[in-house]
Design a protein around this motif. Structure first.
Motif, PDB file in Angstrom:
ATOM      1  N   ARG A   1      -5.758  14.746  -9.476  1.00  0.00           N
ATOM      2  CA  ARG A   1      -4.789  15.478  -9.956  1.00  0.00           C
ATOM      3  C   ARG A   1      -3.241  14.518  -8.989  1.00  0.00           C
ATOM      4  O   ARG A   1      -4.059  13.655  -8.352  1.00  0.00           O
ATOM      5  CB  ARG A   1      -5.073  16.652  -9.220  1.00  0.00           C
ATOM      6  N   MET A   2      -2.165  15.080  -8.813  1.00  0.00           N
ATOM      7  CA  MET A   2      -1.253  14.392  -8.713  1.00  0.00           C
ATOM      8  C   MET A   2      -2.275  14.400  -6.339  1.00  0.00           C
ATOM      9  O   MET A   2      -2.364  15.211  -5.422  1.00  0.00           O
ATOM     10  CB  MET A   2       0.179  15.079  -7.954  1.00  0.00           C
ATOM     11  N   LEU A   3      -1.273  13.211  -5.942  1.00  0.00           N
ATOM     12  CA  LEU A   3      -2.039  12.881  -4.657  1.00  0.00           C
ATOM     13  C   LEU A   3      -0.741  12.851  -3.783  1.00  0.00           C
ATOM     14  O   LEU A   3       0.310  12.118  -3.986  1.00  0.00           O
ATOM     15  CB  LEU A   3      -2.227  11.217  -4.362  1.00  0.00           C
ATOM     16  N   PRO A   4      -0.854  13.631  -2.706  1.00  0.00           N
ATOM     17  CA  PRO A   4      -0.106  13.379  -1.549  1.00  0.00           C
ATOM     18  C   PRO A   4       0.779  12.246  -1.227  1.00  0.00           C
ATOM     19  O   PRO A   4      -0.436  11.417  -1.144  1.00  0.00           O
ATOM     20  CB  PRO A   4      -0.197  14.253  -0.548  1.00  0.00           C
ATOM     21  N   LYS A   5       1.575  11.641  -0.201  1.00  0.00           N
ATOM     22  CA  LYS A   5       1.984  10.316   0.128  1.00  0.00           C
ATOM     23  C   LYS A   5       0.832   9.943   0.672  1.00  0.00           C
ATOM     24  O   LYS A   5       0.217   8.690   0.791  1.00  0.00           O
ATOM     25  CB  LYS A   5       2.949  10.978   0.304  1.00  0.00           C
ATOM     26  N   LYS A   6       0.328  10.817   1.985  1.00  0.00           N
ATOM     27  CA  LYS A   6      -0.200   9.838   2.617  1.00  0.00           C
ATOM     28  C   LYS A   6      -2.112   9.517   2.584  1.00  0.00           C
ATOM     29  O   LYS A   6      -2.891   8.422   3.149  1.00  0.00           O
ATOM     30  CB  LYS A   6      -0.721  11.499   4.005  1.00  0.00           C
ATOM     31  N   VAL A   7      -1.670  10.241   0.936  1.00  0.00           N
ATOM     32  CA  VAL A   7      -3.456   9.504   0.422  1.00  0.00           C
ATOM     33  C   VAL A   7      -2.976   7.785  -0.490  1.00  0.00           C
ATOM     34  O   VAL A   7      -3.363   7.254  -0.308  1.00  0.00           O
ATOM     35  CB  VAL A   7      -3.822  10.893  -0.661  1.00  0.00           C
ATOM     36  N   TRP A   8      -1.950   8.227  -1.519  1.00  0.00           N
ATOM     37  CA  TRP A   8      -2.045   6.910  -1.359  1.00  0.00           C
ATOM     38  C   TRP A   8      -1.689   6.163  -1.682  1.00  0.00           C
ATOM     39  O   TRP A   8      -2.089   5.253  -2.049  1.00  0.00           O
ATOM     40  CB  TRP A   8      -1.014   8.011  -3.363  1.00  0.00           C
ATOM     41  N   ASN A   9      -0.468   5.991  -0.269  1.00  0.00           N
ATOM     42  CA  ASN A   9      -0.441   5.321   0.889  1.00  0.00           C
ATOM     43  C   ASN A   9      -1.428   4.640   1.533  1.00  0.00           C
ATOM     44  O   ASN A   9      -0.967   3.895   2.699  1.00  0.00           O
ATOM     45  CB  ASN A   9       0.995   5.981   1.447  1.00  0.00           C
ATOM     46  N   PHE A  10      -2.774   5.327   1.562  1.00  0.00           N
ATOM     47  CA  PHE A  10      -3.637   5.105   2.859  1.00  0.00           C
ATOM     48  C   PHE A  10      -3.725   3.224   2.695  1.00  0.00           C
ATOM     49  O   PHE A  10      -3.928   2.922   3.721  1.00  0.00           O
ATOM     50  CB  PHE A  10      -4.482   6.044   2.838  1.00  0.00           C
ATOM     51  N   PRO A  11      -4.649   3.389   1.363  1.00  0.00           N
ATOM     52  CA  PRO A  11      -5.160   1.834   0.937  1.00  0.00           C
ATOM     53  C   PRO A  11      -3.877   0.691   1.364  1.00  0.00           C
ATOM     54  O   PRO A  11      -2.878   0.942   0.899  1.00  0.00           O
ATOM     55  CB  PRO A  11      -5.856   1.544   0.025  1.00  0.00           C
ATOM     56  N   THR A  12      -4.595  -0.337   1.898  1.00  0.00           N
ATOM     57  CA  THR A  12      -3.581  -1.505   1.984  1.00  0.00           C
ATOM     58  C   THR A  12      -3.148  -2.170   0.830  1.00  0.00           C
ATOM     59  O   THR A  12      -2.455  -2.266   0.327  1.00  0.00           O
ATOM     60  CB  THR A  12      -4.563  -3.051   3.101  1.00  0.00           C
ATOM     61  N   HIS A  13      -3.718  -2.238  -0.140  1.00  0.00           N
ATOM     62  CA  HIS A  13      -3.090  -2.524  -1.222  1.00  0.00           C
ATOM     63  C   HIS A  13      -2.752  -1.055  -2.166  1.00  0.00           C
ATOM     64  O   HIS A  13      -3.044  -1.752  -3.709  1.00  0.00           O
ATOM     65  CB  HIS A  13      -4.915  -3.246  -2.250  1.00  0.00           C
ATOM     66  N   GLY A  14      -2.794  -0.986  -1.991  1.00  0.00           N
ATOM     67  CA  GLY A  14      -2.118   1.236  -2.675  1.00  0.00           C
ATOM     68  C   GLY A  14      -3.138   1.556  -3.948  1.00  0.00           C
ATOM     69  O   GLY A  14      -4.458   1.764  -3.172  1.00  0.00           O
ATOM     70  N   THR A  15      -2.743   2.530  -4.608  1.00  0.00           N
ATOM     71  CA  THR A  15      -3.232   3.765  -5.095  1.00  0.00           C
ATOM     72  C   THR A  15      -2.155   3.019  -6.817  1.00  0.00           C
ATOM     73  O   THR A  15      -1.349   3.487  -7.102  1.00  0.00           O
ATOM     74  CB  THR A  15      -3.048   4.996  -5.487  1.00  0.00           C
TER      75      THR A  15
ATOM     76  N   GLU B   1      -8.885  -5.581 -15.307  1.00  0.00           N
ATOM     77  CA  GLU B   1      -8.152  -7.095 -15.902  1.00  0.00           C
ATOM     78  C   GLU B   1      -7.688  -6.202 -14.651  1.00  0.00           C
ATOM     79  O   GLU B   1      -6.627  -7.709 -13.418  1.00  0.00           O
ATOM     80  CB  GLU B   1      -7.077  -6.948 -17.124  1.00  0.00           C
ATOM     81  N   THR B   2      -7.129  -4.980 -14.320  1.00  0.00           N
ATOM     82  CA  THR B   2      -5.977  -4.778 -12.870  1.00  0.00           C
ATOM     83  C   THR B   2      -6.994  -5.269 -11.630  1.00  0.00           C
ATOM     84  O   THR B   2      -5.957  -5.622 -10.959  1.00  0.00           O
ATOM     85  CB  THR B   2      -5.861  -3.757 -13.331  1.00  0.00           C
ATOM     86  N   LEU B   3      -7.887  -5.312 -11.701  1.00  0.00           N
ATOM     87  CA  LEU B   3      -8.395  -5.423 -10.029  1.00  0.00           C
ATOM     88  C   LEU B   3      -8.893  -7.158  -9.905  1.00  0.00           C
ATOM     89  O   LEU B   3      -8.327  -7.532  -8.758  1.00  0.00           O
ATOM     90  CB  LEU B   3     -10.162  -5.532 -10.101  1.00  0.00           C
ATOM     91  N   GLN B   4      -9.201  -7.564 -11.232  1.00  0.00           N
ATOM     92  CA  GLN B   4      -9.197  -9.317 -11.055  1.00  0.00           C
ATOM     93  C   GLN B   4      -7.405 -10.015 -10.604  1.00  0.00           C
ATOM     94  O   GLN B   4      -7.237 -10.737  -9.723  1.00  0.00           O
ATOM     95  CB  GLN B   4      -9.349  -9.752 -12.358  1.00  0.00           C
ATOM     96  N   ILE B   5      -6.384  -9.228 -11.301  1.00  0.00           N
ATOM     97  CA  ILE B   5      -5.467  -9.228 -10.442  1.00  0.00           C
ATOM     98  C   ILE B   5      -4.943  -8.886  -9.498  1.00  0.00           C
ATOM     99  O   ILE B   5      -4.194 -10.238  -8.836  1.00  0.00           O
ATOM    100  CB  ILE B   5      -4.306  -8.607 -11.659  1.00  0.00           C
ATOM    101  N   ILE B   6      -5.348  -7.928  -8.466  1.00  0.00           N
ATOM    102  CA  ILE B   6      -5.133  -7.614  -7.481  1.00  0.00           C
ATOM    103  C   ILE B   6      -5.730  -8.430  -6.797  1.00  0.00           C
ATOM    104  O   ILE B   6      -5.191  -8.869  -5.696  1.00  0.00           O
ATOM    105  CB  ILE B   6      -5.115  -5.962  -7.298  1.00  0.00           C
ATOM    106  N   GLU B   7      -7.238  -9.145  -6.862  1.00  0.00           N
ATOM    107  CA  GLU B   7      -8.043  -9.574  -6.117  1.00  0.00           C
ATOM    108  C   GLU B   7      -7.451 -11.255  -6.060  1.00  0.00           C
ATOM    109  O   GLU B   7      -7.178 -11.665  -4.892  1.00  0.00           O
ATOM    110  CB  GLU B   7      -9.574  -9.807  -6.377  1.00  0.00           C
TER     111      GLU B   7
END
Length: 315
Positions: free
Chosen positions: A91-105, A180-186
């Motif tokens: 479901r849709m996430l509030p900003k305080k959740v999707w913005n929590f990790p340093t690499h985002g969501t 593939e996305t994880l590899q790019i973020i890494e």
């Protein structure tokens, strides 16, 4: 860079395949967030989501917050310290959740964004007669399915695909795209693309009673696409007028032929154990359907015991 600590968010079977792939690739999943258990069936027993069942098998911590803005859930985030969230069919996430990790969501969406933003992209791509679709990973922002695109992969839609077969194709392509996305973020080499808002956008509206009903005034091909786009779930429906009865029935599978005729739209014809429904430029050949209170049946089995009147038609 610091190793990824992933918090995975998802609910249905589609999400399970992606989570499994992430684990197979030896990424660290610190927890799973999924929907609360829901009562189901005649006994109304609580049923766990597909993602929860899988996570329990893998001994991954499961969180089932009813309120994603709650202090309790924020405490869970602080405790688990994910540096990346992955969202698949949640479901849709509030900003305080999707913005929590340093690499985002980032989210995996089963379409080529910006096309088919919304709840049912697989169904609507088929209903609208598309010949291609795909999967997209993008970083979540304040709106729904509008964030910057990380990667996308195009996939052909076969004319005989239904929502079920296309779901499975996109699920496996999606799993590969997430890795593939994880590899790019890494690697730290993420190149984002803004979505093209000037495009002629089509929306993947939520499937409800009104938009799943068959419209027999449409072309044969449009009706065929409507039926396969809703199979095996939630299933296209129509009304069958048979003598004095008007029954709501579900059309599970169908084929079609294009040919000229003078029959009334919706008129039912029986021909060599075939159930044909007249359209403006041909016939829909119903292969599997379900009458009220009955199990779904192949047409040939239905015709062994069910009688259609001479003037029977679909409304």
């Amino acid at each position: 860079m610091t190793p990824l600590r992933i918090l995975f968010m998802g609910t249905p079977e589609f999400a399970v395949t992606i989570l499994d792939k992430i684990i197979q690739e030896n990424y660290t999943v610190v927890g799973v967030v999924t929907a609360p258990d829901k009562p189901a069936g005649r006994g109304q027993k609580l049923r766990k989501s597909a993602v929860k069942l899988f996570a329990e098998e893998k001994d991954i911590e499961v969180l089932q917050p009813t309120n994603l803005k709650s202090d309790d859930f924020q405490e869970d985030l602080n405790r688990l310290q994910p540096n990346l969230n992955i969202v698949v069919a949640f479901r849709m996430l509030p900003k305080k959740v999707w913005n929590f990790p340093t690499h985002g969501t980032f989210n995996l969406h089963a379409s080529l964004l910006p096309q088919y933003r919304g709840a049912a992209p697989i169904n609507w791509a088929i209903i609208n007669g598309e010949t291609t679709t795909g999967v997209t990973t993008f970083f979540i922002d304040e709106k729904i399915d509008t964030g910057s695109v990380i990667l996308s992969k195009e996939l052909d839609i076969d004319e005989k695909d239904n929502a079920g077969t296309l779901h499975d194709k996109l699920m496996h392509e999606g799993a590969n795209l997430v890795v593939e996305t994880l590899q790019i973020i890494e690697s730290g080499n993420v190149e984002l693309k803004k979505q093209n808002e000037s495009a002629d956008l089509k929306t993947a509206y939520k499937l409800v009673n009104e938009n799943t009903k068959i419209d027999w005034t449409k072309s044969t091909k449009e009706i065929y696409n409507h039926i396969r786009g809703l199979s095996p779930y939630p299933v296209a429906w129509t009304q069958l007028e048979n003598g004095e009865e008007v029954l709501r029935c579900k059309i599970q599978q169908a084929g079609y032929t294009l040919e000229k005729h003078n029959l009334e739209l919706g008129k039912i014809s029986l021909l060599e154990k075939q159930l044909l429904v007249a359209t403006k430029d041909g016939f829909i050949k119903i292969e599997e359907l379900q009458l009220p209170g009955k199990r779904k049946m192949k047409t040939k089995d239905l015709l062994n015991g069910y009688q259609f009147t001479e003037n029977a038609k679909m409304l």
